[in-house]
Design an enzyme around this catalytic site. Structure first.
Site, PDB file in Angstrom:
ATOM      1  N   SER A 264      -4.336 -11.287  -1.365  1.00 43.48           N
ATOM      2  CA  SER A 264      -3.784 -10.742   0.014  1.00 43.48           C
ATOM      3  C   SER A 264      -2.399 -12.139   0.301  1.00 43.48           C
ATOM      4  CB  SER A 264      -4.915 -10.417   0.872  1.00 43.48           C
ATOM      5  OG  SER A 264      -5.829 -11.378   1.083  1.00 43.48           O
TER       6      SER A 264
ATOM      7  N   HIS B 203      -4.196  -3.978  -4.500  1.00 39.94           N
ATOM      8  CA  HIS B 203      -4.361  -4.608  -3.235  1.00 39.94           C
ATOM      9  C   HIS B 203      -5.967  -3.688  -2.284  1.00 39.94           C
ATOM     10  CE1 HIS B 203      -3.868  -6.522   1.018  1.00 39.94           C
ATOM     11  NE2 HIS B 203      -4.808  -7.665   0.010  1.00 39.94           N
TER      12      HIS B 203
ATOM     13  N   GLU C  13      -2.674  -0.960  -2.352  1.00 39.38           N
ATOM     14  CA  GLU C  13      -1.535  -0.915  -2.254  1.00 39.38           C
ATOM     15  C   GLU C  13      -1.216  -1.560  -3.777  1.00 39.38           C
ATOM     16  OE1 GLU C  13      -0.141  -2.715   2.047  1.00 39.38           O
ATOM     17  OE2 GLU C  13      -1.278  -3.895   0.324  1.00 39.38           O
TER      18      GLU C  13
ATOM     19  N   ASN D 214      -0.514  -6.179   5.409  1.00 43.11           N
ATOM     20  CA  ASN D 214      -1.109  -6.920   6.903  1.00 43.11           C
ATOM     21  C   ASN D 214       0.692  -7.901   7.107  1.00 43.11           C
ATOM     22  OD1 ASN D 214      -3.550  -7.639   5.871  1.00 43.11           O
ATOM     23  ND2 ASN D 214      -3.092  -9.085   4.142  1.00 43.11           N
TER      24      ASN D 214
END
Ligand code: 3HC
Length: 283
Positions: free
Chosen positions: A119, A140, A152, A190
């Site tokens: 991440s 992800h 992702e 994120n």
């Protein structure tokens, strides 16, 4: 070329969740851990989560047993040799990841795809440890993996179109939704989530509202399943601090800079649920 057998490196919170969803979707799944003890802990985690899914009526007992029977564990790399895809979810250390993938590259069949669940690191720098950069993607997943619908699918400059398609097809086969994104630090989620979480800490520090009221405001005002400070405790303050530092280093933008209160809480060992105390206390 559809993906059959899947290898999962690491059996912590994310690795166990990834192995669980792969096995539930019918993939023969082999988990590799460095230590037998971690492997046992990971298997117990998977059994507990599958049990929860049965309790919630998401799975019946037969499906749970079938999923479990598809999972095997190892501390070696050789059992992953005939995998069609290997997903790495080990600790967030570039050196560890690079060393693991370099060894894996020599062991696993050439046609297999490699993926990292990182991440915070870029997929590019991990992929460069292998000779199969065109068959390397980011996958992800989100915590809790069995519940969160998104994955992702991260493409580097080297990832081929065919690899992206295979990865996206694999993700939909898991019953999840994939989004394609570029290998920019933080990807999509994120990049947007971390500044929001950091801002919630700044708001608390500035006395805008209490912990409970900041959480309630975002939960009820925006329909979020958890308020930001609860989510920070859930994700882990240490994890968020680590990710924020990497993103700040990459972008040099204030919005990614971890506020002093976050740093102090991590230093004080208040890392959230995992340590029994973060913004809230856990029994
Ligand atoms: N297997 C399958 N399904 C399960 C399950 C399991 N083990 N456990 C629960 N579920 C299902 C339930 O049946 C329920 O589904 P339904 O709504 O269709 O009935 C759903 O999951 C929610 O379960 P619960 O009712 O037990 O739990 P809550 O309603 O309390 O929700 C939560 C818990 C899903 C964690 C929710 O609060 C939430 O979505 N929080 C936000 C989580 C989040 O934002 N995660 C992302 C973090 S960021 C990240 O991971 C990125 C990293 O890089 C930092």
């Amino acid at each position: 070329m559809t993906i059959g057998k899947v290898g999962v490196l690491g059996c912590g919170l994310m690795g166990a969740g990834i192995a669980e969803v792969c096995a539930k979707a019918g993939h023969s799944t082999v988990i590799r851990e460095v230590d037998k003890k971690f492997l046992e802990q990971g298997m117990a985690r998977i059994e507990k989560s599958l049990g929860k899914a049965v309790d919630k009526g998401k799975l019946n007992a037969e499906e749970r047993d079938e999923a479990l029977s598809r999972i095997s564990g190892t501390t070696e790399l050789e059992p992953l040799a005939d995998c069609d895809l290997v997903i790495e979810a080990i600790i967030e250390s570039l050196q560890e990841k690079v060393e693991t993938f370099a060894a894996l590259d020599k062991t696993v069949q050439e046609t297999a795809l490699f993926a990292s669940n990182t991440s915070s690191l870029t997929i590019t720098q991990i992929a460069m440890a292998t000779q199969r950069t065109e068959r390397f993607v980011g996958l992800h997943f989100f915590n809790p993996v069995p519940v969160m619908k998104l994955v992702e699918v991260v493409r580097t400059l080297m990832t081929s179109d065919e690899t992206m398609q295979r990865a996206l097809d694999f993700v939909s086969g898991l019953g999840k939704e994939g989004v394609s994104c570029r290998d920019n630090s933080g990807f999509i989620v994120n990049r947007l989530l971390v500044p929001y979480l950091l801002d919630a800490i700044r708001a608390l520090d500035e006395g805008v509202g209490s912990i409970e009221d900041i959480d309630k405001a975002m939960q009820l005002g925006c329909g979020y399943p958890m308020g930001p400070l609860t989510l920070l405790d859930f994700v882990g303050l240490d994890t968020t601090y680590y990710i924020a530092n990497i993103m700040f280093e990459e972008y040099r933008e204030k919005r990614f800079a971890p506020p002093p209160l976050l740093k102090q809480m991590v230093q004080a060992g208040r890392c959230g649920r995992k340590s029994g105390r973060g913004f809230y206390e856990y029994g």
